[in-house]
Design a protein around this motif. Sequence first.
Motif, PDB file in Angstrom:
ATOM      1  N   MET A 116      92.467 -50.617  12.336  1.00  0.00           N
ATOM      2  CA  MET A 116      92.570 -51.448  11.145  1.00  0.00           C
ATOM      3  C   MET A 116      93.215 -50.687   9.995  1.00  0.00           C
ATOM      4  SD  MET A 116      91.604 -54.406  11.989  1.00  0.00           S
ATOM      5  CE  MET A 116      91.434 -55.239  10.417  1.00  0.00           C
ATOM      6  N   TRP A 119      96.911 -50.600  10.722  1.00  0.00           N
ATOM      7  CA  TRP A 119      97.515 -51.924  10.601  1.00  0.00           C
ATOM      8  C   TRP A 119      97.566 -52.411   9.156  1.00  0.00           C
ATOM      9  CZ3 TRP A 119      94.912 -57.177  11.076  1.00  0.00           C
ATOM     10  CH2 TRP A 119      95.872 -58.203  11.142  1.00  0.00           C
ATOM     11  N   LEU A 120      96.464 -52.249   8.443  1.00  0.00           N
ATOM     12  CA  LEU A 120      96.376 -52.799   7.085  1.00  0.00           C
ATOM     13  C   LEU A 120      96.859 -51.841   6.008  1.00  0.00           C
ATOM     14  CD1 LEU A 120      92.872 -54.544   7.253  1.00  0.00           C
ATOM     15  CD2 LEU A 120      95.131 -55.569   7.602  1.00  0.00           C
TER      16      LEU A 120
END
Length: 211
Positions: A116, A119-120
């Motif tokens: 995460m 990705w973020l």
Amino acid sequence: MKTDDLIDALAVGLEPVKPARASLLLLAAATVAAVVGVVVLLGVRPDLVQALGGSTPWLKGLYTLTLAVAAVRLATRLGRPGVDARPAAAVLFAVVAVVAGAGAIELALTTPDQRMVVWLGRTWDICGRNILLISAVTAPFVYLSARALAPTRPSTAGAALGVMTGAVAATAYGLLHCPEATVAFVATWYTLGVAAAGVIGAIVGRFALRW
């Protein structure tokens, strides 16, 4: 005068018409506008000189600049009635697919607890908004560059010009302001920002590119 003689007389001095194309001068102006827009509206990252010494900003720029070139080629072909634009569209989607695949591989190779984060990043929620903001500065020059074109599908051509606008904006944004460094981030949030500019371009093109 015989018909054949009249045709021959009318044909004297005719030269092939050069295919219409977007204005390179105005596209260059769009690039300058994107750079100025980032500097004035968002500001440059404090470690810009150090960051530009690495490969990450340039790789991001390579992706978005390739998108821009593919999009302007697609818009140009759409602006020539009777020309098949499908090969140019295929190139555009292929560029996105390659980077999306690289991002997926990066996530697959990342440990689950870090996926995460990769990705973020830290700016996923403002990335697309910033690209659209700079696109607004860039768009007038991009659309003016297409005045010589004659698209029979103005919405589709407008979408291509919108992608071009978003890609130029994303290039300046990625080089000068954005600190994110992962392929997964760029493949997702940059692409969505550029795609949003394309959607807006389709709406604008429906009216601005009619002839």
